[in-house]
Design a protein around this motif. Structure first.
Motif, PDB file in Angstrom:
ATOM      1  N   HIS A  54      -1.896  -1.570  -3.228  1.00  0.00           N
ATOM      2  CA  HIS A  54      -2.630  -2.214  -2.033  1.00  0.00           C
ATOM      3  C   HIS A  54      -4.019  -2.354  -2.553  1.00  0.00           C
ATOM      4  CE1 HIS A  54      -5.697   0.168   0.066  1.00  0.00           C
ATOM      5  NE2 HIS A  54      -5.123   1.486  -0.460  1.00  0.00           N
ATOM      6  N   LEU A  75      -5.756  -5.731  -2.018  1.00  0.00           N
ATOM      7  CA  LEU A  75      -7.157  -5.982  -1.276  1.00  0.00           C
ATOM      8  C   LEU A  75      -7.957  -6.602  -2.123  1.00  0.00           C
ATOM      9  CD1 LEU A  75      -8.412  -4.116   1.254  1.00  0.00           C
ATOM     10  CD2 LEU A  75      -9.565  -3.242  -0.668  1.00  0.00           C
ATOM     11  N   TYR A 103      -3.145 -10.664   2.238  1.00  0.00           N
ATOM     12  CA  TYR A 103      -3.163  -9.884   3.219  1.00  0.00           C
ATOM     13  C   TYR A 103      -1.821  -9.761   4.103  1.00  0.00           C
ATOM     14  CZ  TYR A 103      -7.524  -7.725   3.143  1.00  0.00           C
ATOM     15  OH  TYR A 103      -8.805  -6.958   2.638  1.00  0.00           O
ATOM     16  N   PHE A 104      -0.980 -10.674   4.165  1.00  0.00           N
ATOM     17  CA  PHE A 104       0.235 -10.783   4.655  1.00  0.00           C
ATOM     18  C   PHE A 104       1.177  -9.656   3.857  1.00  0.00           C
ATOM     19  CE2 PHE A 104       4.458 -12.598   5.884  1.00  0.00           C
ATOM     20  CZ  PHE A 104       4.273 -12.397   7.122  1.00  0.00           C
ATOM     21  N   ARG A 118       0.070  -7.569   1.799  1.00  0.00           N
ATOM     22  CA  ARG A 118      -0.396  -6.191   1.572  1.00  0.00           C
ATOM     23  C   ARG A 118       0.176  -5.447   2.791  1.00  0.00           C
ATOM     24  NH1 ARG A 118      -5.067  -4.062   3.798  1.00  0.00           N
ATOM     25  NH2 ARG A 118      -5.791  -2.275   2.645  1.00  0.00           N
ATOM     26  N   GLU A 119       0.271  -6.141   3.854  1.00  0.00           N
ATOM     27  CA  GLU A 119       0.850  -5.178   5.059  1.00  0.00           C
ATOM     28  C   GLU A 119       2.133  -4.563   4.657  1.00  0.00           C
ATOM     29  OE1 GLU A 119      -0.450  -4.341   8.023  1.00  0.00           O
ATOM     30  OE2 GLU A 119      -2.362  -5.272   7.316  1.00  0.00           O
ATOM     31  N   ARG A 120       3.033  -5.145   3.961  1.00  0.00           N
ATOM     32  CA  ARG A 120       4.339  -4.841   3.560  1.00  0.00           C
ATOM     33  C   ARG A 120       4.065  -3.383   2.832  1.00  0.00           C
ATOM     34  NH1 ARG A 120       7.594  -5.878   6.809  1.00  0.00           N
ATOM     35  NH2 ARG A 120       9.182  -5.360   5.411  1.00  0.00           N
ATOM     36  N   MET A 166       1.406  -1.671   2.977  1.00  0.00           N
ATOM     37  CA  MET A 166       0.833  -0.636   4.236  1.00  0.00           C
ATOM     38  C   MET A 166       2.151   0.085   4.967  1.00  0.00           C
ATOM     39  SD  MET A 166      -2.105  -0.865   3.366  1.00  0.00           S
ATOM     40  CE  MET A 166      -3.351  -0.103   4.613  1.00  0.00           C
ATOM     41  N   ASP A 167       3.008  -0.731   5.144  1.00  0.00           N
ATOM     42  CA  ASP A 167       4.136  -0.411   5.963  1.00  0.00           C
ATOM     43  C   ASP A 167       4.786   0.657   5.005  1.00  0.00           C
ATOM     44  OD1 ASP A 167       4.014  -1.985   7.857  1.00  0.00           O
ATOM     45  OD2 ASP A 167       5.232  -3.462   7.294  1.00  0.00           O
ATOM     46  N   GLU A 196       2.875   3.770   5.326  1.00  0.00           N
ATOM     47  CA  GLU A 196       3.003   4.358   6.452  1.00  0.00           C
ATOM     48  C   GLU A 196       4.232   5.050   6.771  1.00  0.00           C
ATOM     49  OE1 GLU A 196       1.944   1.569   9.461  1.00  0.00           O
ATOM     50  OE2 GLU A 196       1.942   3.272  11.260  1.00  0.00           O
ATOM     51  N   GLY A 216       2.786   8.566   6.999  1.00  0.00           N
ATOM     52  CA  GLY A 216       2.382   8.541   8.384  1.00  0.00           C
ATOM     53  C   GLY A 216       1.082   7.830   8.720  1.00  0.00           C
ATOM     54  N   ASN A 217       0.427   7.530   7.620  1.00  0.00           N
ATOM     55  CA  ASN A 217      -0.961   6.905   7.891  1.00  0.00           C
ATOM     56  C   ASN A 217      -1.036   5.487   6.867  1.00  0.00           C
ATOM     57  OD1 ASN A 217      -2.297   8.602   9.354  1.00  0.00           O
ATOM     58  ND2 ASN A 217      -2.884  10.076   7.883  1.00  0.00           N
ATOM     59  N   ARG A 218      -1.936   4.679   7.545  1.00  0.00           N
ATOM     60  CA  ARG A 218      -2.186   3.629   6.586  1.00  0.00           C
ATOM     61  C   ARG A 218      -3.191   3.826   5.576  1.00  0.00           C
ATOM     62  NH1 ARG A 218      -1.083  -1.335   8.865  1.00  0.00           N
ATOM     63  NH2 ARG A 218      -3.205  -2.305   8.490  1.00  0.00           N
ATOM     64  N   VAL A 219      -4.323   4.688   5.879  1.00  0.00           N
ATOM     65  CA  VAL A 219      -5.345   4.978   4.942  1.00  0.00           C
ATOM     66  C   VAL A 219      -5.459   6.284   5.056  1.00  0.00           C
ATOM     67  CG1 VAL A 219      -7.828   4.408   4.466  1.00  0.00           C
ATOM     68  CG2 VAL A 219      -6.279   2.506   5.409  1.00  0.00           C
ATOM     69  N   ASN A 220      -6.067   6.839   4.195  1.00  0.00           N
ATOM     70  CA  ASN A 220      -6.316   8.357   3.981  1.00  0.00           C
ATOM     71  C   ASN A 220      -5.048   9.229   4.551  1.00  0.00           C
ATOM     72  OD1 ASN A 220      -8.780   7.733   3.349  1.00  0.00           O
ATOM     73  ND2 ASN A 220      -9.824   8.443   5.447  1.00  0.00           N
TER      74      ASN A 220
END
Lengths: 359, 156, 303, 612, 391
Positions: A104, A108, A127-128, A130-132, A134-135, A138, A142-146
């Motif tokens: 990620h 970024l 970014y499109f 990258r969202e994968r 992030m998925d 997650e 359970g989090n996208r960041v931290n």
């Protein structure tokens, strides 16, 4: 008469505040001064006032992009002092998290890099994708960041459904292979804007002590994952990426190939995920007297933690050395004689992280 | 006639929020969640939101981080450079309370102490959806004249 | 005489002047934003977006930055706007009641250059380093893109033996016309400051370029000028293609279709390229621009 | 009356002889005064003739029989009057400036002798009735220019400039000589008023004369000598390279109107040459950092305007041309003299080292501003009237392309003059200037500049003076109908439609530029700070005009390289030199055995003669 | 005399005046700067012989006198440098013999103007005379002797050979042109071609020299080309131009060699293109060199112009614009080599900073200045040239 053009602390090309004062003659940059320290939150001081459990959360906030690597390196150092063994499954999950984070972070960076040369569509494309990533993050944490995945001696959450994550990883791999890497390595406008720009010779790279992809793009063969393997890298077999053309183009390629390697590592780790506990039954709250260092390869390079314990539940000293701290000064070696229009990309090519640098 | 125009302007304030972002000591977690707000999945342009490069073009100021001592003046200065009416959104827990950095000697810890804040978005970091919702709410506040910059002017 | 004045005022304010020019320009700007968004897999702004952007800026309080002469701060965008309105009024769109005389093309070129000049001066006046760098780049780029722009227009004029825009609009389509349209299109990319020639307002280097210090009403006027400029420049290409048609509705239809096609082509180019450096752009316009000009002139003289 | 015609020449050459004989015994200042008085007397003698010429007469004088077919015949008509007034008038103003400027120099006897000879040469050129005498004067002023540019003969840059002047103007001068000889061969006379000359004036001859005129009048691509000539003393630059020398070519072109039945195709040639020159000159001027080099390129550009005006070929064009010639002499002379004053005071003319001099040199700055306004074309100055006349003429004749190019170039002109103005007189003084004591120019220098600037304003406010008294007789001499009327400020009433609109636009935009310049100088003190990325910047950190030219230099570099003809000339020279080395080798090999050489060559020659 | 009737210029008087002037100037010059052991008596003797060659009415007498002068000068050169002297001697002997044989065979030594021979005889006579004079005048390709002579002998010796002897020989040819026009008319284009070869060859060879004296020698060859062309053109203007050109040539060469001599006396070595900025030490000599160079090229207002434009006109009359342009190009080459010499050797910064300026001999300076003024005045008032009134 050279005029001064400030880039930052607030600048559209920067995610974080740091200041690059350029002395320009026409469009040509003659010199640059770097100023950091805008984001100084005294994390090392705070760490000495809190116990180890709270410190893991605190060091996660050294940097929002590479939060996991900070927590895991801190944990590694503490585990070394305390003699805590990490279960195999936890080692694999830590590796997966580390590589996802790299993925990620590099994406970024690629997005910002594309934006820095005004390639807006490419930014959107990346970014499109990258969202994968992030998925997946997650889904795992359970989090996208931290993410809060690291605990002393292991990880906090288990990967329950490796199959679906593998499927998502496959998608990302396709996206990388079909879109991102071809465009970054073959598109004419991008090559025109990256090739031969912002050269950092191997000597300069050594002199500034650069680390990570920046160093590897200047021909320095150094990757902590290979030199001092930690987590599960030894088991998974890791190949580092080194190029010696020293310019922005090389940094792009190094990161692109690293992303492919990350995907491979993730898939490998998910397929071979050992069974067992994800953390020891019992983790002590107090750590015995002693000191230890730990190193791991963050997306930007080597992260170094030094922890000194005095036998209580609070560390006596935590010293963090982050990759950007050594990489940022090398900007000065890259900018001389370059065009003003290339500056955002050149500074972005080292992937500076100021919250890491300033702590 | 003037009524129509003022109505038009009010509507357009809701329809066209231009956003400026300050990182005032954040761990950049919030900042990397702002960028996706304008990327394909979330696409803030649907509600007219555009990320601007100059504070002079701004309606809504996003501020993240616990405001370090070094950035304090900068934040004040940039806030002044934004032409009214303007709204301020504090992103994440840091500008509200200092978050994990609470007790650090090098932070202010509260955005309120530096500039008037209109909206807080909790989270560490908040999700893009939350950020977009905050932008939308702030633009409605701008339309209705409820932001602190507008209210303080009318008090004077 | 009376009639002449009424026609002139109609042309200035309604068709093709301020009102319809602004609406058309906003429409084209929305089109380009929407189109690019769709290309990037986004939803894009709603239809009325440029309109609301404009009104919101009107409604903002204007801040005059330190050390800037306030009168100048307001006057520059106004001068630019007025000249572009006059330029629009000269455009022989179908159904225009506007003024037309031999040599109006020259006047049009003068008036098109005026907002650019005002932009450059505005950049210098605001005493921001970013704006000054942007203004310098704009000045340089102006010199570059005017080569194919003027070259194409002059070649067409030489071919038609007239410097009257109405003649352009009435001329039949030929290879020379199409070549000229291509040359104008190449110049259009830089005139509208879209990629790969979005150099004067390169956000990542110089923040917001020339307009970094502009806000509120003056910025709104600059935005309006940009909208009018868009409709004028796109319209200038469009009128080259309406010659062969006789019915005014047909002419209007072709006019709009060509305008939309041109703006779509512009945005495909913009979406698929990175920003060039000003050196690249200058070289591009002075090599390809000269080649295009020579080609157009040759086509105009031979064919 | 006719005897007056020779007065000016006799006075000037007399001055030369007096200077030569008494140079040893006079102080530098005294020599200057002597030269100035001589110039003034010459001016007086020309002014004395002026009324009768304005009345439409010509003043003729047969000085003495020179060579067989070519007596020293003087012939003053309207056109001669314009140019000789310019030579003597502007020359005198420059000479009064010289008195102070040159007072610390050695070798001033030579300097003043050459200056006076130069003025005499130009008057001789424009009043010569015999073409061979035209060539004589043409080369005399060429030589004067050579020696004056090389005045500081032990400075390498100066003599290199002089060399370029000689080579690049003398060699094309042969085209003029050949044209004259061809005319003589066909027509049998050197007297250009003879109808036989007009009958044999072909396009070939026009082209030959044009080549010579292009070299003298710095037309692209034979223009590159003028920036190199800038290492001369400033009065020389002012006199030679703005006011007079470069006008010699213009005179020839104008004179061709009165000699020949004018062909329409010649107009196109002149227009192309003029337009190319004005663009190239302005482009190069944008990239200069040396004040005088900038002015030199600006001269090139302005000469392009003048040539264009004559190329339009209508009465209006001729009027514009004559007006422009005289105006350019006035304002460009002023600019050069101001540049000289600045250099005198600051010790440098590098614009990167200058700045903020308006405080110490307010009068010089004022005079500069008047002239700068004139060259940009601000109303109230003669430059505006000249430009408007040019646009009018072009619009009226339908030369739209010329209008576009001229307008484009005039924006460049505004840019580079602004750059020069701001970086010399405004802004912050540089470190270089901070430790220097800068003094206002002396009264004598100010007088010289002021007179010229004053006339710039006078002819801007009341251009009808110039038009009725000088331009119209000149037009009559050029066989044009002189029926134009002109009112104050240059608004003339016999035009309508497009020209008026364009003129109005021009006037408004020029006024706007002036207003903007003045408005820029009065910033409002308080307000919200500018955006500098969050942190304040050091005081005074803005882009100045030098930065601007560095931007342009960098970007224009490929275009400027492509448009610079010098490498071609150097290449030709290198080629010739290499070829000559080959020939030398061959010759040396042959000469090793002289007897064999004689025998061989003799045999070949004998065989050839045998066969013929 | 026929020449005077044809051209209107009394060339004999003019040349005599110039010769005497140059003789006096050379003697004065030699009194300050040593010009060889026997210069004091040798120069007047040679001048007297040359003037005898001008004034003696019979063709044979003229030829003999000039040949005697040439032999004397060759001996003098031989004394200064053996090699150069040998070459000069070779040229004098071969040239004189060939020309003399040709003239005898053509019947030109008779007291009355002979009729033109016909057929083979004509071609033979023309060949002999042409080659003989080409050698004597140093026309390319017979110019091998001039450059070594100019390089090795003293400055004034070179002036005597070039300015007086060579120009007198040219005068003799000019007289032949009037007395026996058939020498030229039947092979006009060969003369013109020879002239052009000499023009361009001389100019190119001069361009390739580094020694200034050699360069000056080749510039003479270059100039002879123009003069020959004037004669070959066969027009009044051409002949007049050639004669004035020859006079101007004499004066200019004195200035050029004189200036070089002044510099050499100071430098103690031959002047080459490696020397720099001599004008700083010798301003008057520098001025003389520049004036001489410009006079050679024929720039007004120097006397050379009077001849040059007539030569151009002759060229244009004979060969049209093409020949004119060719001549102009050759002159451009001449300008290039002169300008190079002026700007490298004379003007600019001196190579070595001179400690103190040399006080040049004022007598030599005055001679130079007087000659320059003379040349300017002669251009502006050509009536001063004998018989030129009204021309």
């Amino acid at each position: 008469m050279p005029y001064k053009l400030p880039l930052g602390p607030l600048h559209p090309a920067f995610e974080e505040p740091y200041k690059l004062t350029l002395s320009c003659k026409g469009e040509i940059v003659e010199d640059a001064q770097v100023e950091v320290g805008f984001v100084m939150r005294s994390i090392e001081l705070l760490a000495q006032r809190r116990n180890y459990i709270r410190d893991l959360v605190l060091v996660e906030h050294v940097c929002g992009i590479c939060s996991n690597v900070h927590a895991s390196t801190m944990a590694m150092a503490v585990e070394k002092i305390g003699g805590i063994t990490v279960p195999d499954r936890a080692r694999y999950i830590r590796t997966i998290m580390g590589e996802l984070e790299r993925l990620h972070s590099h994406l970024l960076w690629a997005g910002i890099g594309a934006e820095d040369i005004g390639y807006h569509s490419m930014f959107m494309e990346i970014y499109f994708l990258r969202e994968r990533v992030m998925d997946i993050l997650e889904a795992i944490s359970g989090n996208r960041v931290n993410y809060g995945m690291i605990s002393l001696g292991g990880v906090t959450r288990d990967i329950t459904d490796p199959k679906s994550i593998l499927a998502m990883a496959e998608e990302i791999k396709k996206g990388l292979e079909k879109v991102v890497i071809p465009i970054f390595t073959q598109d004419k406008t991008i090559i025109a804007r990256t090739k031969g720009i912002g050269t950092l010779s191997k000597d300069d790279a050594l002199m500034y002590g650069t680390v990570g992809p920046l160093a590897r793009a200047s021909g320095i063969e150094e990757d902590i994952r290979e030199s001092f393997p930690y987590a599960a890298y030894d088991d998974l077999g890791f190949k580092k990426v080194v190029l010696d053309s020293c310019d922005v183009q090389a940094r792009v390629v190094v990161r692109a190939l690293e992303m492919m390697e990350s995907i491979r590592l993730i898939e490998e780790a998910l397929k071979n995920l050992p069974s067992g506990p994800i953390r020891p039954e019992q983790v002590p709250l107090t750590i015995p007297d002693g000191e230890a260092t730990a190193r791991s390869e963050a997306p930007r390079g080597e992260v170094f933690y030094y922890v000194k314990s005095n036998g209580t539940d609070t560390p006596a000293r935590v010293k963090i050395r982050t990759p950007s701290f050594v990489n940022i000064p090398s900007i000065r070696a890259m900018v001389k004689g370059q065009y003003l229009a290339d500056m955002p990309l050149i500074q972005a090519s080292i992937d500076p992280c100021c919250s890491c640098t300033d702590r | 006639m003037s009524n129509i125009f003022s109505r038009l302007i009010q509507t357009s304030r809701r329809r066209s929020p231009w956003v400026y972002r300050i990182n005032a000591g954040s761990c950049n977690g919030c900042d990397i969640e702002v960028a996706p707000c304008f990327s394909p999945r979330y696409d803030g342009e649907q509600i007219g939101a555009v990320l601007q490069g100059s504070p002079k073009h701004t309606d809504i100021l996003l501020i993240s981080g616990p405001i370090t001592l070094r950035t304090q003046e900068m934040v004040k200065d940039v806030y002044q450079q934004i032409p009214s009416p303007k709204a301020v959104i504090a992103l994440g827990s840091c500008p509200a309370s200092g978050n994990v950095f609470h007790g650090s000697p090098t932070i202010v810890g509260s955005a309120e102490a530096v500039i008037p804040v209109d909206l807080y978005v909790p989270g560490c970091p908040p999700r893009p959806q939350a950020i977009l919702e905050a932008i939308q709410k702030a633009s409605v506040m701008l339309e209705k004249g409820e932001t602190r910059s507008q209210r303080e002017v009318s008090h004077e | 005489m009376n009639n002449w004045w009424i026609n002139a005022i109609l042309a200035l304010l309604f068709w093709p002047g301020l009102l319809s020019g602004a609406l058309f320009g906003w429409f084209l700007l929305w089109m380009s934003r929407k189109f690019i968004a769709r290309l990037q897999g986004r939803q894009g702004p709603p239809f009325y977006q440029p309109f609301f952007d404009f009104w919101k800026l009107i409604g903002k309080k204007t801040i005059i930055p330190n050390g800037v002469n306030p009168v100048l701060f307001y006057a520059l965008p106004i001068i630019g706007l007025i000249s572009i309105i006059f330029a629009l009024a000269l455009l022989p769109v179908p159904g225009s009641s506007g003024i037309s005389f031999e040599g109006d093309l020259v006047l049009l070129i003068y008036l098109i250059e005026m907002p650019v000049l005002m932009d450059v001066i505005a950049g210098y006046v605001t005493r921001s380093v970013y704006a000054q760098v942007g203004a310098t780049r704009e000045a340089i780029l102006t010199i570059a893109y005017n080569l194919p722009f003027l070259g194409a227009l002059i070649a067409l004029a030489v071919r038609l033996h007239s410097f009257k825009l109405a003649t352009f609009a009435a001329a039949p389509i030929s290879i020379a016309t199409i070549l000229a349209a291509v040359a104008l299109f190449v110049a259009l990319l830089a005139q509208l400051k879209v990629n790969p020639f979005s150099i004067p307002n390169a956000e990542q280097e110089i923040v917001a370029g020339i307009h970094v210090e502009y806000n509120g009403l003056p910025l709104a006027l600059f935005e309006l000028t940009h909208a009018l400029e868009t409709s004028l420049l796109v319209g200038l290409i469009s009128i080259l293609f309406i010659g062969p048609f006789t019915s005014i509705w047909m002419k209007l239809l072709i006019f709009f279709v060509v305008a939309v096609v041109v703006i779509l082509l512009t945005n495909i180019t913009a979406a698929g390229t990175a920003r060039l450096k000003v050196q690249h752009a200058f070289k591009f316009y002075w090599t390809w621009g000269i080649a295009a000009t020579v080609l157009v002139v040759a086509a105009a003289l031979i064919l | 009356m006719n005897a007056l015609a020779g007065f000016s020449l006799v006075i000037l050459l007399g001055g030369v002889v007096v200077l030569f004989l008494s140079g040893r015994f006079l102080s530098t200042k005294a020599k200057g005064w002597l030269a100035f008085v001589t110039g003034l007397l010459a001016l007086g003698s020309i002014l004395w003739m002026a009324p009768s010429i304005i009345n439409g007469q010509t003043v003729e004088l047969n000085l003495f029989p020179w060579q067989a077919e070519s007596p020293f015949l003087l012939y003053f008509d309207g056109l001669s009057l314009v140019f000789s007034l310019m030579a003597a008038g502007i020359g005198s103003a420059i000479l009064v400036y010289c008195i102070d400027y040159m007072k610390h120099e050695t070798g001033t006897t030579r300097f003043y002798m050459l200056m006076l000879t130069f003025i005499a040469g130009l008057i001789g050129l424009v009043s010569a009735r015999s073409l061979i005498m035209v060539y004589l004067c043409w080369e005399v002023i060429g030589l004067c220019s050579y020696f004056l540019v090389g005045f500081w003969y032990s400075e390498t840059v100066a003599v290199n400039g002089a060399r370029k002047v000689l080579v690049m103007t003398h060699i094309p001068g042969y085209a003029l000589l050949l044209a004259i000889l061809l005319l003589y061969k066909d027509a049998g006379t050197f007297i250009w008023t003879d109808p036989a000359i007009a009958a044999h004036f072909t396009t070939g001859i026009f082209l030959l004369i044009l080549i010579a005129a292009m070299a003298k009048s710095v037309m692209f691509p034979i223009h590159t000598w003028i920036p190199e000539a800038m290492n001369a003393p400033t009065p020389v630059s002012a006199l030679l390279h703005s006011a007079c020398y470069v006008k010699a070519g213009v005179y020839l072109v104008a004179r061709m109107y009165s000699i020949s039945p004018w062909q329409p195709s010649w107009n196109t040639i002149l227009l192309v040459v003029g337009c190319a020159t004005m663009i190239v000159g302005a482009l190069f001027a944008l990239a200069q950092t040396d004040l005088k080099r900038l002015l030199a390129f600006s001269t090139i550009s302005q000469l392009g305007y003048i040539m264009t005006a004559f190329g339009i070929g209508t009465p209006f064009g001729a009027l514009a041309g004559v007006f422009y010639v005289f105006s350019h002499g006035l304002f460009k002379g002023t600019l050069f003299l101001c540049a000289g004053a600045v250099q005198h005071a600051a010790g440098t003319r590098d614009m990167r080292l200058l700045g903020g001099m308006a405080k110490q040199m307010p009068r010089t700055a004022l005079i500069w501003l008047i002239a700068a306004g004139a060259i940009i074309g601000v109303p109230l100055t003669n430059g505006f009237v000249a430009k408007w006349l040019l646009y009018d003429a072009a619009l009226e004749s339908g030369a739209w392309v010329v209008v576009i190019i001229a307008w484009l170039v005039s924006t460049f002109t505004a840019f580079y003059i602004l750059k020069a103005t701001v970086s010399v007189f405004y802004g912050e003084p540089s470190d270089y200037l901070k430790d220097r004591k800068i003094e206002e120019a002396s009264t004598g220098m100010l007088t010289g500049m002021g007179i010229l600037a004053g006339f710039s304003l006078l002819f801007g406010i009341a251009p009808q003076l110039l038009v009725n008294w000088l331009a119209k007789p000149a037009m009559t001499a050029m066989k044009f109908e002189a029926s134009q009327s002109m009112t104050f400020l240059g608004f003339h009433m016999d035009q309508s439609g497009a020209p008026v609109t364009a003129g109005a636009v021009l006037a408004i935009s020029a006024l706007l530029v002036v207003w903007i310049i003045f408005a820029m100088r009065k910033p409002s003190p308080k307000g919200v700070s500018t955006f500098t990325g969050g942190d304040p910047l050091p005081e005074g950190n803005t882009l100045n005009t030098i930065d601007f030219s560095e931007f342009t230099e960098d970007v224009f570099a490929p275009a400027l390289t492509a448009l610079n003809p010098d490498p071609v000339y150097t290449g030709i020279w290198q080629g010739i030199y290499k070829f000559s080395q080959q020939i030398r080798k061959l010759a040396e090999n042959l000469e090793k055995s002289p007897v064999g050489l004689i025998l061989g060559a003799a045999v070949i020659l004998a065989v050839v003669i045998w066969l013929v | 005399m026929a020449l005077k009737e044809l051209t209107g210029l009394d060339w004999q008087i003019a040349f005599t005046a110039v010769s005497v002037l140059l003789l006096v100037a050379a003697e004065l010059y030699a009194s300050r700067i040593n010009q060889g052991k026997h210069f004091l008596w040798m120069a007047p003797t040679a001048t007297v012989l040359i003037l005898a060659g001008i004034w003696v009415p019979s063709t044979m007498g003229r030829t003999l006198a000039l040949d005697a002068a040439a032999l004397l000068l060759a001996w003098f050169v031989w004394q200064q440098d053996k090699q150069a002297g040998r070459l000069f001697l070779l040229a004098v002997i071969v040239g004189s013999i060939l020309a003399a044989i040709g003239m005898v065979m053509g019947g030109l030594f008779g007291s009355e103007a002979a009729a033109a021979p016909v057929g083979t005889m004509l071609k033979l006579v023309i060949s002999l005379i042409l080659i003989g004079f080409a050698i004597k005048l140093a026309v390319i390709p017979f110019a091998f002797w001039l450059a070594p002579m100019a390089e090795k002998s003293t400055a004034m010796t070179a002036v005597l050979v070039i300015s007086l002897l060579d120009m007198a020989e040219f005068g003799e040819l000019a007289l032949l042109r009037v007395e026996a026009p058939w020498i030229f008319n039947s092979v006009q284009w060969i003369w013109i071609t020879l002239a052009l070869i000499s023009m361009f060859g001389g100019a190119l060879l001069a361009l390739a020299q580094t020694n200034i004296r050699r360069m000056l020698a080749f510039s003479t060859i270059d100039d002879i080309g123009y003069l020959l062309l004037g004669l070959a053109a066969g027009t009044t203007g051409g002949a007049l131009g050639a004669l004035i050109g020859a006079l101007s040539h004499s004066l200019c060469k004195f200035l050029l060699f004189g200036a070089v001599g002044v510099a050499e006396k100071d430098l103690k070595h031959p002047v080459t293109l490696e020397d720099r900025g001599l004008s700083t030490r010798h301003p008057v000599a520098g001025a003389a060199f520049i004036a001489g160079a410009l006079g050679m090229i024929g720039v007004p207002p120097l006397m050379g112009f009077l001849g040059r434009w007539r030569l151009y006109f002759a060229g244009v009359e004979v060969g049209g614009l093409t020949l004119g342009i060719g001549m102009a190009l050759a002159t451009a080459l001449a300008l290039l080599y002169y300008v190079r010499a002026i700007h490298r050797v004379w003007l600019g910064k001196p190579a070595v900073e001179t400690k103190k300026a040399v006080k040049d001999d004022s007598l030599v300076g005055i001679i130079f200045i007087m000659l320059i003024i003379l040349m300017i005045v002669a251009c502006l008032f050509p009536a001063l040239l004998p018989g030129m009134g009204g021309r």
